[in-house]
Design a protein around this motif. Sequence first.
Motif, PDB file in Angstrom:
ATOM      1  N   GLN A 244      39.315  50.050  34.830  1.00 25.44           N
ATOM      2  CA  GLN A 244      38.909  49.748  36.164  1.00 25.44           C
ATOM      3  C   GLN A 244      39.509  48.171  36.693  1.00 25.44           C
ATOM      4  O   GLN A 244      39.553  48.490  37.986  1.00 25.44           O
ATOM      5  CB  GLN A 244      36.890  49.802  35.600  1.00 25.44           C
ATOM      6  N   ARG A 245      39.700  47.764  35.801  1.00 23.61           N
ATOM      7  CA  ARG A 245      40.081  45.809  36.277  1.00 23.61           C
ATOM      8  C   ARG A 245      41.362  46.447  37.193  1.00 23.61           C
ATOM      9  O   ARG A 245      41.982  45.809  38.161  1.00 23.61           O
ATOM     10  CB  ARG A 245      39.967  44.955  35.823  1.00 23.61           C
ATOM     11  N   LEU A 246      42.224  46.891  36.137  1.00 24.93           N
ATOM     12  CA  LEU A 246      43.460  46.808  36.779  1.00 24.93           C
ATOM     13  C   LEU A 246      43.606  47.776  37.770  1.00 24.93           C
ATOM     14  O   LEU A 246      44.247  48.137  38.930  1.00 24.93           O
ATOM     15  CB  LEU A 246      44.436  48.420  35.706  1.00 24.93           C
ATOM     16  N   GLU A 247      42.362  48.938  38.276  1.00 25.28           N
ATOM     17  CA  GLU A 247      42.908  49.948  39.508  1.00 25.28           C
ATOM     18  C   GLU A 247      41.954  48.931  41.198  1.00 25.28           C
ATOM     19  O   GLU A 247      42.728  48.792  41.617  1.00 25.28           O
ATOM     20  CB  GLU A 247      41.249  50.771  39.087  1.00 25.28           C
ATOM     21  N   ARG A 248      41.229  47.919  40.262  1.00 23.01           N
ATOM     22  CA  ARG A 248      40.131  47.162  41.306  1.00 23.01           C
ATOM     23  C   ARG A 248      41.613  46.286  41.704  1.00 23.01           C
ATOM     24  O   ARG A 248      42.203  46.067  42.993  1.00 23.01           O
ATOM     25  CB  ARG A 248      39.467  46.429  41.189  1.00 23.01           C
ATOM     26  N   ASP A 295      51.599  31.463  45.783  1.00 23.66           N
ATOM     27  CA  ASP A 295      51.664  31.292  46.828  1.00 23.66           C
ATOM     28  C   ASP A 295      50.416  32.735  47.151  1.00 23.66           C
ATOM     29  O   ASP A 295      50.051  32.636  48.874  1.00 23.66           O
ATOM     30  CB  ASP A 295      52.555  31.569  47.450  1.00 23.66           C
ATOM     31  N   THR A 296      49.810  33.132  46.112  1.00 24.36           N
ATOM     32  CA  THR A 296      48.967  33.532  46.453  1.00 24.36           C
ATOM     33  C   THR A 296      47.543  33.272  47.282  1.00 24.36           C
ATOM     34  O   THR A 296      47.391  32.569  46.240  1.00 24.36           O
ATOM     35  CB  THR A 296      48.952  35.033  45.883  1.00 24.36           C
ATOM     36  N   THR A 297      46.298  33.320  47.749  1.00 20.40           N
ATOM     37  CA  THR A 297      45.548  32.827  47.684  1.00 20.40           C
ATOM     38  C   THR A 297      43.949  33.955  47.501  1.00 20.40           C
ATOM     39  O   THR A 297      44.611  34.897  48.158  1.00 20.40           O
ATOM     40  CB  THR A 297      45.458  32.629  49.338  1.00 20.40           C
ATOM     41  N   LEU A 298      43.174  33.493  46.362  1.00 15.16           N
ATOM     42  CA  LEU A 298      41.718  34.544  46.200  1.00 15.16           C
ATOM     43  C   LEU A 298      40.887  33.421  47.098  1.00 15.16           C
ATOM     44  O   LEU A 298      40.594  32.686  46.085  1.00 15.16           O
ATOM     45  CB  LEU A 298      42.154  35.080  44.711  1.00 15.16           C
ATOM     46  N   SER A 299      39.841  34.596  47.072  1.00 15.74           N
ATOM     47  CA  SER A 299      38.744  33.652  47.076  1.00 15.74           C
ATOM     48  C   SER A 299      37.815  34.111  46.105  1.00 15.74           C
ATOM     49  O   SER A 299      37.873  34.946  45.383  1.00 15.74           O
ATOM     50  CB  SER A 299      37.619  34.851  48.603  1.00 15.74           C
ATOM     51  N   PRO A 300      36.430  32.927  45.711  1.00 17.09           N
ATOM     52  CA  PRO A 300      36.114  32.870  44.450  1.00 17.09           C
ATOM     53  C   PRO A 300      35.586  34.634  44.589  1.00 17.09           C
ATOM     54  O   PRO A 300      34.985  34.759  43.712  1.00 17.09           O
ATOM     55  CB  PRO A 300      34.628  32.135  44.620  1.00 17.09           C
ATOM     56  N   GLU A 301      34.744  35.626  45.616  1.00 16.50           N
ATOM     57  CA  GLU A 301      34.281  36.598  45.651  1.00 16.50           C
ATOM     58  C   GLU A 301      35.359  37.235  45.215  1.00 16.50           C
ATOM     59  O   GLU A 301      34.680  39.004  44.881  1.00 16.50           O
ATOM     60  CB  GLU A 301      34.217  36.768  46.963  1.00 16.50           C
ATOM     61  N   GLU A 302      36.187  37.239  45.677  1.00 15.11           N
ATOM     62  CA  GLU A 302      37.273  38.036  45.300  1.00 15.11           C
ATOM     63  C   GLU A 302      37.536  38.169  44.044  1.00 15.11           C
ATOM     64  O   GLU A 302      38.128  39.642  43.399  1.00 15.11           O
ATOM     65  CB  GLU A 302      38.811  38.001  46.423  1.00 15.11           C
ATOM     66  N   VAL A 303      37.994  36.382  43.290  1.00 15.12           N
ATOM     67  CA  VAL A 303      37.721  36.641  42.175  1.00 15.12           C
ATOM     68  C   VAL A 303      36.934  37.233  41.356  1.00 15.12           C
ATOM     69  O   VAL A 303      37.120  37.995  40.308  1.00 15.12           O
ATOM     70  CB  VAL A 303      37.960  35.401  41.719  1.00 15.12           C
ATOM     71  N   ARG A 304      35.655  37.479  41.724  1.00 10.99           N
ATOM     72  CA  ARG A 304      34.968  38.068  41.511  1.00 10.99           C
ATOM     73  C   ARG A 304      34.618  39.251  41.375  1.00 10.99           C
ATOM     74  O   ARG A 304      34.958  40.026  40.010  1.00 10.99           O
ATOM     75  CB  ARG A 304      32.952  37.118  41.264  1.00 10.99           C
ATOM     76  N   TRP A 305      35.393  40.387  42.153  1.00 15.85           N
ATOM     77  CA  TRP A 305      35.160  40.827  42.292  1.00 15.85           C
ATOM     78  C   TRP A 305      36.326  42.200  41.648  1.00 15.85           C
ATOM     79  O   TRP A 305      35.909  43.200  40.922  1.00 15.85           O
ATOM     80  CB  TRP A 305      35.571  41.822  43.712  1.00 15.85           C
ATOM     81  N   LEU A 306      37.213  41.264  40.912  1.00 15.01           N
ATOM     82  CA  LEU A 306      38.542  41.779  40.382  1.00 15.01           C
ATOM     83  C   LEU A 306      38.123  41.946  38.673  1.00 15.01           C
ATOM     84  O   LEU A 306      38.140  43.346  38.204  1.00 15.01           O
ATOM     85  CB  LEU A 306      39.740  40.175  40.234  1.00 15.01           C
ATOM     86  N   GLU A 307      37.336  41.122  38.514  1.00 13.12           N
ATOM     87  CA  GLU A 307      36.497  40.452  37.341  1.00 13.12           C
ATOM     88  C   GLU A 307      35.809  41.473  36.704  1.00 13.12           C
ATOM     89  O   GLU A 307      35.225  42.706  35.816  1.00 13.12           O
ATOM     90  CB  GLU A 307      36.534  39.767  36.751  1.00 13.12           C
ATOM     91  N   TYR A 308      34.500  41.637  37.967  1.00 12.65           N
ATOM     92  CA  TYR A 308      33.097  42.861  37.599  1.00 12.65           C
ATOM     93  C   TYR A 308      33.129  43.602  38.738  1.00 12.65           C
ATOM     94  O   TYR A 308      32.261  44.837  37.842  1.00 12.65           O
ATOM     95  CB  TYR A 308      32.048  41.588  37.774  1.00 12.65           C
ATOM     96  N   GLY A 309      33.436  43.570  39.401  1.00 12.08           N
ATOM     97  CA  GLY A 309      33.714  44.978  40.763  1.00 12.08           C
ATOM     98  C   GLY A 309      32.159  44.781  41.097  1.00 12.08           C
ATOM     99  O   GLY A 309      31.792  43.546  41.706  1.00 12.08           O
ATOM    100  N   GLU A 310      31.424  45.146  42.013  1.00 13.00           N
ATOM    101  CA  GLU A 310      30.372  45.218  43.038  1.00 13.00           C
ATOM    102  C   GLU A 310      29.472  44.779  42.080  1.00 13.00           C
ATOM    103  O   GLU A 310      28.952  45.307  41.426  1.00 13.00           O
ATOM    104  CB  GLU A 310      30.031  46.652  43.463  1.00 13.00           C
TER     105      GLU A 310
END
Length: 311
Positions: A244-248, A295-310
């Motif tokens: 699921q992490r890979l798909e996100r 050069d890629t920027t991620l927000s804290p919310e995006e980091v958390r979503w990648l790891e845990y999903g919704e």
Amino acid sequence: MKHISIEGSSKTVSQLIMGGDHFSESKYDLVSSLLDTFLANGGNTVDTAHQYGEDGASEKAIGRWMKERGNREQVVILTKGAHHDETGRRVNPQAITHDITESLKRLQTDYLDMWALHRDDPNVPVEVVIDVLNEHMNAGRIRAIGASNWSYERIQAANEYARSQGMKGFTFSSTNLSLAKMIVPRWEGCVAADEATCAWHAKTGLPLLSWSSLGGGFMAGRFSPEQRDNEEMVRTYYSEANWQRLERTKELAAQKGIPFVQLALAYVLHQPFPTCALVAAYSAQELHNNLAATDTTLSPEEVRWLEYGEQ
């Protein structure tokens, strides 16, 4: 490329660290080309180890490159030692001194920017390790010390002892940190950064230099649920949560219009504590893909979503 500071090192460390485990003089043309490109694009830190390659092939290739280019002061060397071998565990003053001495010769330098214990032996008191490493630092052979595959509890104990004696302690740790989470250790003594480890790094601010930042190629899309010929990968990474992490990661990368491998690396670089990603490149294209992650920027919310999903 962004850089971080490592206490003890006189040079800042590039967030992307060139993995040199596959380097050798037999592939010197490729090695020198990759290192030249890496340096030209803002990278300056190269990871190697006393045990990489037959008879120190990795360190020898890097040493040759630095000597030919005359660029030693522009390069940060991270090398490791005291790895276990057929004789048993080697976390002891004799093995540490032996490996440091040989690494200096192979790398054709009189100092190592960063040196790390490659493995741990919990039966060895931290006092023994800190004492001998401070001898080498006081002699100018090493500028910063760290630990690879040590638990944060052991690192904390070592640093508490160092402080109590007015000595220098570990100023970085190198464990695995990846979006692909290990189900079980990949090998005996392997340490991956779990939630408690990450919380400790966030609290202390100690930099984490992540090896296998793409989870052994899992986050590079080299495997599928149906592909089960690699027993180590199946045992270590094949879980529904990791798929699921890979798909996100693929989903968010598509939204950003970038390769998903680039996003998986960016995850490592966007933690709430200083991090670097150790990544090997076997071709110019792989290196350019790795460099783009910085050069890629991620927000804290995006980091958390990648790891845990919704949530």
